[in-house]
Write an enzyme that holds these catalytic residues in place. Structure first.
Site, PDB file in Angstrom:
ATOM      1  N   LYS A  73      91.228 -41.429   7.579  1.00  0.00           N
ATOM      2  CA  LYS A  73      91.857 -41.668   6.279  1.00  0.00           C
ATOM      3  C   LYS A  73      91.044 -42.764   5.611  1.00  0.00           C
ATOM      4  O   LYS A  73      91.077 -43.934   6.021  1.00  0.00           O
ATOM      5  CB  LYS A  73      93.316 -42.092   6.451  1.00  0.00           C
ATOM      6  CG  LYS A  73      94.015 -42.261   5.125  1.00  0.00           C
ATOM      7  CD  LYS A  73      95.392 -42.842   5.276  1.00  0.00           C
ATOM      8  CE  LYS A  73      95.745 -43.604   4.026  1.00  0.00           C
ATOM      9  NZ  LYS A  73      96.851 -44.539   4.223  1.00  0.00           N
ATOM     10  N   GLY A 106     103.123 -49.645  -0.620  1.00  0.00           N
ATOM     11  CA  GLY A 106     104.228 -50.537  -0.288  1.00  0.00           C
ATOM     12  C   GLY A 106     105.173 -50.842  -1.439  1.00  0.00           C
ATOM     13  O   GLY A 106     106.132 -51.588  -1.275  1.00  0.00           O
ATOM     14  N   ALA A 129     101.271 -43.169  -0.229  1.00  0.00           N
ATOM     15  CA  ALA A 129     101.531 -44.510  -0.754  1.00  0.00           C
ATOM     16  C   ALA A 129     102.511 -44.536  -1.922  1.00  0.00           C
ATOM     17  O   ALA A 129     102.487 -43.687  -2.797  1.00  0.00           O
ATOM     18  CB  ALA A 129     100.244 -45.194  -1.203  1.00  0.00           C
ATOM     19  N   GLY A 130     103.362 -45.546  -1.874  1.00  0.00           N
ATOM     20  CA  GLY A 130     104.218 -45.883  -3.003  1.00  0.00           C
ATOM     21  C   GLY A 130     105.582 -45.217  -3.018  1.00  0.00           C
ATOM     22  O   GLY A 130     106.390 -45.510  -3.891  1.00  0.00           O
ATOM     23  N   ASN A 185     105.123 -44.912   5.062  1.00  0.00           N
ATOM     24  CA  ASN A 185     105.113 -45.997   6.047  1.00  0.00           C
ATOM     25  C   ASN A 185     106.186 -47.038   5.741  1.00  0.00           C
ATOM     26  O   ASN A 185     107.244 -47.080   6.354  1.00  0.00           O
ATOM     27  CB  ASN A 185     103.729 -46.638   6.133  1.00  0.00           C
ATOM     28  CG  ASN A 185     103.580 -47.561   7.351  1.00  0.00           C
ATOM     29  OD1 ASN A 185     102.486 -47.787   7.831  1.00  0.00           O
ATOM     30  ND2 ASN A 185     104.658 -48.093   7.895  1.00  0.00           N
ATOM     31  N   THR A 186     105.924 -47.848   4.694  1.00  0.00           N
ATOM     32  CA  THR A 186     106.812 -48.985   4.432  1.00  0.00           C
ATOM     33  C   THR A 186     108.264 -48.559   4.209  1.00  0.00           C
ATOM     34  O   THR A 186     109.184 -49.227   4.691  1.00  0.00           O
ATOM     35  CB  THR A 186     106.298 -49.751   3.184  1.00  0.00           C
ATOM     36  OG1 THR A 186     104.926 -50.081   3.412  1.00  0.00           O
ATOM     37  CG2 THR A 186     107.091 -51.014   2.945  1.00  0.00           C
TER      38      THR A 186
END
Lengths: 257, 65
Positions: free
Chosen positions: A96, A157, A184-185, A206-207
């Site tokens: 990645k 994040g 992301a996001g 993830n976050t």
């Protein structure tokens, strides 16, 4: 079924492995998400502490496919060297690719990204580029040899969801045959469902899972949302309209005429 | 000789990367290395001669998004 670099994937939810309260919670979240692909990274290892060894054992026990990242790299040189190191330690050609261009937004440096993608593809890597929704950049990445793209939904994040719906729709429409993974996001399962409804092939979270009050429950919620979004896409959603259309048949309505 | 290991200056006596890693406590650890910004594959560590002032990166699997 989703297929990326000749690898069939049943799950359209990819999970990051960072920022969980404990390794045990990470393991439980991966299972609850039914994730087949988990992102990992490389960091400096102390000879005294050897913190990475335990983490690596845990990931191997999970039996998932790992997708190493080049997070934190700000130059082509750093990203390429990190990719070489990741390929050795994780024994995979998948990478990645992140080349960060701006620290407040962690926005990709798309110029460096394209250059690094070209170098790594020529060396046999299978590159997953973390990019924006820019169509021209997407075209360049495909020319460089990428066969999957990972456009951001919003800054890493941030939990803001799909920031630029128009741009993302255009990207999806422009490259109908290319696997597109929103990376992301995303903050909520509804964001993930929306991405799949728009026709994106998968999401990487993830976050939003790791930092939830209950990461395991949130992982399960994302899994359900991704499944629902994919099913809705397959079912063919209706077009949105500006004016009402009665859903109850109007013919035979009482008291009229 | 003095080399930088992950950004910190360390005194090492071993001349070759493989032996230096052993001395620094990495032993059987799963790590991957770079010297002066260039990747050094595990098979090449025996051949790589370190010089005073070299910068060595020793990385291991870690959580990532």
């Amino acid at each position: 079924m989703l297929e990326i670099y000749e690898t069939p994937l049943n799950s359209r939810l990819l999970l990051g492995s960072a920022r969980y309260p404990s390794p045990a919670v990470l393991a439980a979240a991966v299972r609850a998400a039914r994730a087949e692909v988990v992102t990992v990274s490389l960091r400096r290892e102390s000879g005294a502490e050897r913190a990475g060894q335990g983490f690596w054992s845990l990931v191997r026990e999970l039996g998932v496919r790992v997708l190493p990242n080049t997070a934190g790299c700000h130059s082509v040189k750093e990203a390429v060297t990190t990719a070489h190191m990741a390929r050795e330690v994780f024994a995979t050609a998948w990478i990645k690719l992140e080349v960060i261009g701006e620290d407040d937004t962690l926005q990709p440096d798309v110029f460096g990204l394209t250059e690094a993608a070209r170098i790594l593809t020529a060396e046999g890597f299978q590159v997953f580029p973390y990019t924006t929704e820019d169509l021209v950049v997407a075209e360049r990445l495909l020319e460089a040899g990428c066969r999957v793209l990972m456009p951001w939904g919003a800054p890493i994040g941030s939990g803001r969801g799909l920031n630029n719906l128009f741009g993302l729709r255009a990207l999806r429409a422009h490259f109908p045959g290319v696997p597109l993974i929103i990376d992301a996001g995303l903050g909520l399962p509804s964001h993930a469902a929306q991405a799949l409804e728009l026709g994106f092939d998968a999401v990487l979270i993830n976050t939003a899972v790791a930092q939830a009050r209950d990461p395991v429950q949130m992982a399960a919620a994302f899994a359900q949302a991704v499944e629902a979004g994919a099913a809705a896409r397959a079912a063919g959603p209706i077009e949105a309209r500006d004016l009402a259309v009665p859903s109850t048949p109007v013919i035979g309505t009482a008291f009229r005429g | 000789m003095k080399i930088q290991v992950n950004g910190a200056w360390r005194e090492v006596s071993a001349a070759r990367l493989a032996a230096a890693l052993e001395d620094l406590g990495y032993g059987e650890s799963v790590v991957t290395t770079a010297v002066n910004g260039e990747f050094v594959a595990v098979q090449a560590r025996e051949q790589i001669l370190l010089r005073d002032g070299d910068s060595v990166e020793v990385l291991a699997p870690m959580q990532g998004g």
